[in-house]
Structures are given as structure tokens and as C-alpha cells.
Design an enzyme around this catalytic site. Structure first.
Site, PDB file in Angstrom:
ATOM      1  N   GLY A  67     126.871 123.900  -8.744  1.00 39.41           N
ATOM      2  CA  GLY A  67     127.559 124.467  -9.902  1.00 39.41           C
ATOM      3  C   GLY A  67     126.734 124.233 -11.145  1.00 39.41           C
ATOM      4  O   GLY A  67     125.546 123.920 -11.066  1.00 39.41           O
ATOM      5  N   CYS A  68     127.362 124.369 -12.333  1.00 39.29           N
ATOM      6  CA  CYS A  68     126.655 124.186 -13.598  1.00 39.29           C
ATOM      7  C   CYS A  68     126.555 122.692 -13.883  1.00 39.29           C
ATOM      8  O   CYS A  68     127.263 122.171 -14.750  1.00 39.29           O
ATOM      9  CB  CYS A  68     127.363 124.926 -14.719  1.00 39.29           C
ATOM     10  SG  CYS A  68     127.159 126.694 -14.589  1.00 39.29           S
ATOM     11  N   LEU A  69     125.714 122.017 -13.130  1.00 36.93           N
ATOM     12  CA  LEU A  69     125.613 120.553 -13.242  1.00 36.93           C
ATOM     13  C   LEU A  69     124.186 120.158 -13.584  1.00 36.93           C
ATOM     14  O   LEU A  69     123.258 120.795 -13.185  1.00 36.93           O
ATOM     15  CB  LEU A  69     126.008 119.891 -11.922  1.00 36.93           C
ATOM     16  CG  LEU A  69     127.351 120.318 -11.333  1.00 36.93           C
ATOM     17  CD1 LEU A  69     127.523 119.747  -9.962  1.00 36.93           C
ATOM     18  CD2 LEU A  69     128.494 119.894 -12.225  1.00 36.93           C
ATOM     19  N   SER A  72     132.863 122.844 -13.839  1.00 35.61           N
ATOM     20  CA  SER A  72     132.100 121.608 -14.071  1.00 35.61           C
ATOM     21  C   SER A  72     132.924 120.607 -14.888  1.00 35.61           C
ATOM     22  O   SER A  72     132.623 119.424 -14.898  1.00 35.61           O
ATOM     23  CB  SER A  72     130.788 121.917 -14.799  1.00 35.61           C
ATOM     24  OG  SER A  72     131.045 122.403 -16.095  1.00 35.61           O
ATOM     25  N   TYR A 123     128.477 133.983 -11.462  1.00 38.51           N
ATOM     26  CA  TYR A 123     127.045 134.005 -11.179  1.00 38.51           C
ATOM     27  C   TYR A 123     126.538 135.355 -10.685  1.00 38.51           C
ATOM     28  O   TYR A 123     125.345 135.621 -10.738  1.00 38.51           O
ATOM     29  CB  TYR A 123     126.677 132.881 -10.192  1.00 38.51           C
ATOM     30  CG  TYR A 123     126.158 131.654 -10.897  1.00 38.51           C
ATOM     31  CD1 TYR A 123     126.956 131.002 -11.834  1.00 38.51           C
ATOM     32  CD2 TYR A 123     124.873 131.173 -10.675  1.00 38.51           C
ATOM     33  CE1 TYR A 123     126.487 129.904 -12.518  1.00 38.51           C
ATOM     34  CE2 TYR A 123     124.395 130.060 -11.365  1.00 38.51           C
ATOM     35  CZ  TYR A 123     125.204 129.432 -12.286  1.00 38.51           C
ATOM     36  OH  TYR A 123     124.727 128.346 -12.973  1.00 38.51           O
TER      37      TYR A 123
END
Lengths: 105, 459
Positions: free
Chosen positions: A103-105, B215, B250
Site C-alpha cells: 500500500g502507500c507505505l 494507510s 491505483y
């Protein structure tokens, strides 16, 4: 493909170096990972984090929220970062035998 | 420059509905896909036929400035596709061939597309400075979709897309974990404020469906806590959805089919809880995908779509905010500043939340990308991402000393800490705009007693 040898057996790893079969995890696997993560010796605090992450994953199929990890282990984020130089999301998850968080990590 | 990008395996591509193309058919299939794009998006052929090679885009591009690689000049990057387009789709290219800048499709063509389309953050700054408005970011996204359909897509993005299509969020969090994390954050909020602030999940008959970045249930929890405090303060009836715990999409970054499928989840999730309004959280490309593409992909939607920073700005007069005694700046996510017109709102909020708000230069629609946008967050690209973020690091250095950089986008939140550490500024704190709203919103008396930046930013 990265490899990990533990007690004479090969542990299958993903291309990112995480376990493909988390159920094959053992403390020896964590010790073998530690070297590649620049951790000289696994201390009680390391094991506390590793077992917490692992038990959370077994229950919820995902790594715990970092804030919760800190609260429940009583460790500050900075302490966890110094225990696992590549960070809690990558280092701790890898040693605990989890797949790589994405993910956005 | 060859990049270390890991491409997805065939079996993983099949999970997201892509059937890799056989080697012998690559050329014909590539031309077919280009033809489809040409028919579907007129802008694609207009932008490919218009470039005069003036070079105005070179100095506009952080990727070129950071890597010093000729093919990272936007005109040269797009040129990798343009010359093939020219050879097969234009009169001059067919007749004059390489004398008109055209090139045959060859064995290295697709490799060069992978290398250079994935050194672009699709930030669109080049379009801002091009005299014709040629948007190389758009050409890159089209090129990436073509590559995906040929069977060449980053493993990182395919993995995320699989999570989006199966669980409704990038991180792959399932409902029991969502409930557990939200209950934990409710306890944290109770401990901090003494108030029962809720983070509802799948609450039926709710006015607002809120889509955070997933997140926030892993690393950026202060952003979600900020939203929860805000909704509590305003008395808003809201919920999260366990089937769409995600503002990101995405698909926009590598496969328009995935974009469309994930986008449609908004309709399903909003209908399930009866929401009249969908509020998007802090996610750059996700906001662009939702605001600019929903109508064409799956619209019209039976609900109003807004961004949480628009909602905060609208309600600023109703909020009791105390200015935090910190020096802070704002980084404009490219997809807000140049993608979907969210520019003044975060500034108004920053002015209301901190004592010393300072602008970086350039800013707004001329801001430089942080180097983490366009889906380039994969680990193997970290070194290149540091080069892509060089301009940004210089912008930040000019503002030191700084306590905080506000980043209303999860990709920026992931990129900045690495970038700051790499360029020796690791002491500067980063987080969302909503994090600051949560901290400056006066919910109880204790907050008035905070005096140091550490008190305000939590340790």
C-alpha cells in the site's frame, strides 16, 4: 530469488525477501532473518515485538497498526525503529514471518 | 538508465484480469492498443503529434533535474512512444521514416518504455510549462496502461490492485482488523480528550461515507483521528465502509480497467450505507481519479462527492481552532495542485491551525513533486526516488528551521520521511493537514495548556 537456510532446510522467500509460507516460521527463522536486517542479537524487546506482530497476524491476517503495536508493547516508535533498523512495517514483519505489508507505505 | 523495477509474474497479472501477450505478437498488439487509445482519447494523438522539441519542459521536470538523464526530459520521455506512433500512425512517419523522427518497433522498445515511464511521477508539471500544454504525465499513464495490457506491470502495483479488487483497500485489511483498529483508535481518542469520539464502520442509514487512505489504519493514524475529531465536533453522521476503506485508485496509474472497477466500488459502498455524500480523505491521485474520472468511468453517481479539506474549509467559521505554536509549511500534492484543483483550501486550514505558516517556493500549481507520486513507492525504486525528490529537498532546506511539513496525500506521507532522512533533515516532522486540524481543534480544556511544538505534535 533470495534464499534463507535454517537448520539445513531452505525457507522459501518472496522476491522481496519475506516468507512465502508464514506457517513455517520458527524462532530460528527470525534469528536467520536478523543477520540480513543488521540486528546483532535478538533481545527480549525484539521477541516481544515479534510475538505481538505474529499473534496479531494469526488473528487478523494483517500486521497491527503501528500505534497499537507501540501501545501494547509499551515501546516508543523510536525504540522499535532502533530495534528493527528497516522499520516496524518491514523489519518487524519480516522477522515475524509475515508477508510484506503493501500500500502507500 | 535501466531501473530495478520488479515486474509482476504472469499468474499475478491474470488475477487482475490481464492476459500477457506472447512475444511474437508484441508488436502487432502494441500497435493495436495505440490505435485503441487514439480512437478513445483524442488528446493522446494531439499531444503525440504536436511537440516541436523546444525543450521548455526540461527544467520543469524534477525527474530530469534529479537524475540528469536525457530520456527523463518530458519531451524525450514521451518521444519514446511518439516515434513509434509517428512511424505507424502518421503520414510523414510512414513516408519519411527516421528522417521525420519516426522509429520502427524493435526489441528494446518496450524495455525503454518501462524504464522511463516508471521514472515519471505523472506530476504534470511539464504540461504547465509547455507552450502547447502537452501533458507528458497523460502520455505516460497511457503508455503504462498499454504496457500492462501487454503483460508488463510493476509487481508492487499489481499487488495493490489485487487488494483493491478483492478487499476494497490497498493494504488488504479485512473487516475484523478494521473494527479492531477503529475500536483501538476510539480508546486512544477517549484517553486523549475524555470524549467518546466514534469511528463507525458500515453504519447503516448514514449521511456521509468517508474514504480515508487505508494507510491510516497502519501508519498514518493521526490523520484518521483528525477526521474523527472533526466529524465529532461538527456532529456529523458518518461512517467508514469495510468494502471500500480507500480513497486511492491505483488503476489510474497503470491500468484504466482496474481504475474503472475500483471506482465503481464507490457507488456500491455508498448505496450500502445510504450515503448522500461521499467525502474523500487525504489521497492525491485518488482525489483526481474520483473527481475527474468518475463521471466518464461509471457516472453519474447518485451522491455528492467532496474532499474533506473542502468540507473543513467550508466549516472553518464553525470550528474552534487554537493556533499551534509551530513553524510549518504545506507541500501541494501534484494531483491536488495540477490534477483536481484543491489549492487554496489546505492553505486556509493551515493559516487557521498554526502560528507560523510559511510557503515553499514554487508552490500551488507550480510545486515540485516529492518523487513518490505516480505509484513509485516500491522499495526497489527507493534510490531513484531520492533523485526524483532532490528538487523537493532543496525547497525544504530553504525553509529550515521547520517543525512540520503538512502532506495531505498518503504517497507524499510515505516518501517524505525517507527523503528528509536521505538529505539530512530527518528532524523535521511530517503528517497530514487533518492531523493538524485534529490537534488544534479545541475539544477540551487541556489543549489550551500546550506550549511547545513537541506538546502539539505528540512527543
Amino acid at each position: 530469488m533470495p534464499q534463507l537456510w535454517v537448520n539445513g532446510k531452505e525457507i522459501e522467500l518472496s522476491e522481496e525477501g519475506f516468507m512465502v509460507h508464514p506457517e513455517l516460521w520458527s524462532e530460528d527463522v527470525a534469528r536467520a532473518f536478523a543477520e540480513g536486517e543488521h540486528i546483532a542479537k535478538l533481545t527480549d524487546d525484539h521477541w516481544k515485538v515479534i510475538y505481538y506482530v505474529r499473534e496479531y497476524y494469526q488473528r487478523f491476517r494483517i500486521a497491527p497498526m503501528i500505534r497499537k503495536l507501540c501501545k501494547d508493547t509499551g515501546l516508543q516508535l523510536k525504540e522499535i525503529e532502533s530495534l528493527f533498523p528497516s522499520g516496524p512495517a518491514k523489519g518487524a514483519c519480516k522477522l515475524a514471518g509475515l508477508p510484506k505489508p503493501t500500500g502507500c507505505l | 538508465m535501466k531501473i530495478p523495477l520488479r515486474l509482476a509474474k504472469r499468474e499475478d497479472l491474470r488475477i487482475i484480469g490481464v492476459e500477457p501477450v506472447a512475444e511474437a505478437e508484441l508488436c502487432s498488439r502494441t500497435l493495436e492498443l495505440m490505435g485503441e487509445f487514439r480512437a478513445f482519447a483524442r488528446s493522446f494523438s494531439v499531444m503525440l503529434e504536436t511537440c516541436t522539441g523546444c525543450g521548455a519542459c526540461a527544467k520543469a521536470c524534477h525527474s530530469y533535474l534529479g537524475t540528469d538523464d536525457f530520456f527523463n526530459i518530458p519531451a524525450a520521455r514521451a518521444g519514446l512512444l511518439r516515434r513509434i506512433f509517428s512511424r505507424y500512425f502518421t503520414w510523414s512517419g510512414r513516408v519519411l521514416g527516421r528522417f521525420s523522427g519516426a522509429a520502427e518497433f524493435g526489441p528494446g522498445t518496450l524495455d525503454s518504455w518501462v524504464d522511463y515511464f516508471y521514472q515519471c511521477n505523472a506530476c504534470r508539471r511539464c504540461a504547465k510549462f509547455c507552450p502547447f500544454g502537452i501533458d507528458t504525465g497523460e502520455i505516460v499513464l497511457a503508455g503504462r496502461t498499454i504496457l500492462t495490457r501487454l503483460g508488463r506491470a510493476p509487481a508492487f502495483m499489481v499487488n495493490i490492485a489485487r487488494n483493491e479488487l478483492t478487499t476494497g483497500n490497498n493494504t488488504g485489511i479485512l473487516k475484523p482488523a478494521i473494527i479492531d483498529s477503529c475500536s483501538f483508535l476510539e480508546e486512544e481518542l477517549l484517553e486523549e480528550t475524555g470524549l467518546e469520539i466514534r469511528i463507525p464502520v458500515d453504519k447503516p442509514n448514514t449521511e456521509i461515507l468517508y474514504l480515508p487512505s487505508s494507510s491510516e489504519l497502519f501508519v498514518n493514524s493521526d490523520t484518521l483521528m483528525g477526521a474523527a475529531k472533526l466529524f465529532h465536533y461538527l456532529g456529523v453522521d458518518w461512517t467508514l465502509s469495510s468494502t471500500l476503506l480507500e480513497a486511492a485508485n491505483y488503476g489510474l496509474l497503470f491500468d484504466l480497467d482496474v481504475m474503472k472497477k475500483h471506482n465503481n466500488r464507490m457507488r456500491i459502498a455508498a448505496t450500502a450505507v445510504g450515503a448522500e455524500k461521499v467525502v474523500m480523505g487525504e489521497c492525491g491521485h485518488g482525489w483526481r481519479a474520483a473527481k475527474m474520472y468518475s463521471e466518464g468511468a461509471n457516472g453519474p453517481f447518485p451522491f455528492q462527492l467532496t474532499h474533506i479539506l473542502e468540507l473543513v474549509t467550508e466549516r472553518l467559521p464553525d470550528l474552534n481552532l487554537t493556533k499551534l505554536p509551530i513553524r510549518a509549511t504545506l507541500h501541494d500534492p501534484c494531483n491536488y495542485g495540477r490534477g483536481a484543483g484543491l489549492v487554496e483550501e489546505p492553505r486556509k486550514i493551515m493559516h487557521a491551525c498554526v502560528e507560523d505558516f510559511t510557503e515553499m517556493t514554487p508552490n500551488r500549481d507550480r510545486n515540485f513533486c516529492c518523487g513518490g507520486g505516480g505509484g513509485l513507492l516500491m522499495d526497489e525504486m527507493t534510490e531513484i526516488r531520492m533523485e526524483l525528490g532532490k528538487e523537493k529537498s532543496e525547497q525544504i532546506r530553504r525553509l529550515l528551521p521547520l517543525d512540520y511539513i503538512a502532506l495531505p496525500c498518503a504517497s507524499c506521507k510515505a516518501q517524505f520521511p525517507l527523503l528528509l532522512k536521505h538529505y539530512g533533515m530527518g528532524e523535521v516532522r511530517t503528517g497530514g493537514v487533518l492531523d493538524l486540524v485534529g490537534r488544534s481543534l479545541v475539544l477540551n480544556r487541556q489543549q489550551d495548556e500546550r506550549t511547545s511544538p513537541q506538546d502539539c505534535l505528540g512527543g
